[in-house]
Design a protein around this motif. Structure first.
Motif, short mmCIF file in Angstrom:
data_model
loop_
_atom_site.label_atom_id
_atom_site.label_comp_id
_atom_site.label_asym_id
_atom_site.label_seq_id
_atom_site.Cartn_x
_atom_site.Cartn_y
_atom_site.Cartn_z
N VAL A 40 4.25 1.75 7.07
CA VAL A 40 2.99 2.25 6.49
C VAL A 40 2.30 3.22 7.46
N ILE B 91 1.41 11.57 5.06
CA ILE B 91 0.40 11.93 4.06
C ILE B 91 -0.66 12.84 4.68
N ASP B 92 -1.10 12.52 5.90
CA ASP B 92 -2.09 13.36 6.58
C ASP B 92 -1.55 14.76 6.78
N ASN C 252 6.77 6.71 -2.36
CA ASN C 252 5.79 5.65 -2.58
C ASN C 252 6.46 4.44 -3.23
N LYS D 198 -1.34 -0.03 1.63
CA LYS D 198 -1.99 -0.68 2.76
C LYS D 198 -2.33 -2.13 2.43
N THR E 227 -0.77 4.66 -4.48
CA THR E 227 -1.50 5.37 -3.43
C THR E 227 -1.31 4.69 -2.07
N TYR E 228 -1.72 5.40 -1.04
CA TYR E 228 -1.68 4.81 0.30
C TYR E 228 -2.55 3.55 0.36
N GLU E 229 -3.69 3.57 -0.32
CA GLU E 229 -4.60 2.42 -0.30
C GLU E 229 -3.92 1.19 -0.86
N TYR F 184 4.11 6.45 7.23
CA TYR F 184 3.82 7.02 5.91
C TYR F 184 2.45 7.70 5.91
N LYS F 185 1.45 7.04 6.51
CA LYS F 185 0.10 7.62 6.59
C LYS F 185 0.12 8.93 7.39
N THR F 186 0.90 8.98 8.46
CA THR F 186 1.03 10.21 9.24
C THR F 186 1.58 11.34 8.37
#
Length: 242
Positions: free
Chosen positions: A17, A24-25, A76, A196, A191-193, A20-22
């Protein structure tokens, strides 16, 4: 004696995760995305590299950006599959550690035929311990099979561990999504949320399983002392889920 590799499962969950967030940013950074797309070479029908100008360049930029985000949508969904793999591996390891240390707990299984006890098989092994390890592996696979509610019931039958309903609810949601993605070929908007929340759920599950193994005096690999075996704050977790 078998050890539960909490550190490995934690890393698999956390970094999937985090990385993955990196990504997405990076994708949402318009300057970085533009530099990435501009680095592509456009080759015409004659095999010549040409520089796009004006509207053609805008169309190329738009189409390439759409392709990247379509790939992210696929990722995703595949992260859901990966997360359930972490859950399945950790639970299988959980059962195996227990059955190897305390083989008598296998007697609590409602369907003991799944173990496949065989005197002829027993004679093939060099020691009783080797055969117990084999039976423990079979019992772990059985306990970790079928619907997630059956697996949770077997955790309770074998160890007495009662997993909180709110935690179970999220685990069911993850596994249902996984089954639809793998067996029905469905693609969900995730989504990322959401990822998470699922990652937090897995983190709590790993801590719950580790805590029980700690109570049973089973060795746990946790070189970073990530656990500390402090009391799990379910209320804080459930606030995150809600």
């Amino acid at each position: 004696m078998k050890s539960f590799n909490y550190e490995q499962y934690f890393s698999m969950n956390f970094f999937s995760v985090f990385n993955y967030k990196t990504l997405i940013d990076y994708i949402n950074d318009q300057n970085a995305l533009k530099l990435h797309i501009d680095s592509f070479e456009f080759v015409n029908e004659k095999g010549q590299v040409v520089e796009l100008q004006g509207e053609r360049k805008n169309v190329w930029y738009h189409n390439t950006k759409s392709d990247i985000f379509n790939a992210i949508d696929i990722m995703n969904n595949q992260l859901i599959v990966y997360m359930t793999t972490i859950v399945e591996s950790a639970i299988d390891d959980f059962f195996c550690c227990i059955f190897i240390k305390e083989p008598n707990r296998m007697l609590s299984l409602r369907d003991q035929e799944c173990l496949g006890f065989s005197f002829s098989d027993f004679l093939k092994y060099n020691s009783k311990e080797e055969y117990i390890n084999e039976i423990a592996t079979r019992a772990s696979s059985y306990c970790n099979s079928g619907r997630i509610m059956n697996v949770i019931r077997r955790i309770k039958d074998v160890t007495g561990l009662v997993i909180e309903e709110s935690l179970i609810k999220v685990l069911i949601e993850i596994t249902n999504l996984r089954n639809e993605i793998v067996h029905e070929g469905k693609q969900h908007e995730i989504t990322y949320e959401i990822l998470k929340v699922y990652s937090n759920t897995i983190d709590i599950l790993l801590r719950v399983l580790s805590s029980k193994l700690h109570d049973l005096q089973i060795d746990i690999i946790d070189n970073g002392n990530l656990l500390g075996f402090i009391e799990i704050d379910y209320e804080e977790f459930f606030e995150e889920v809600e």
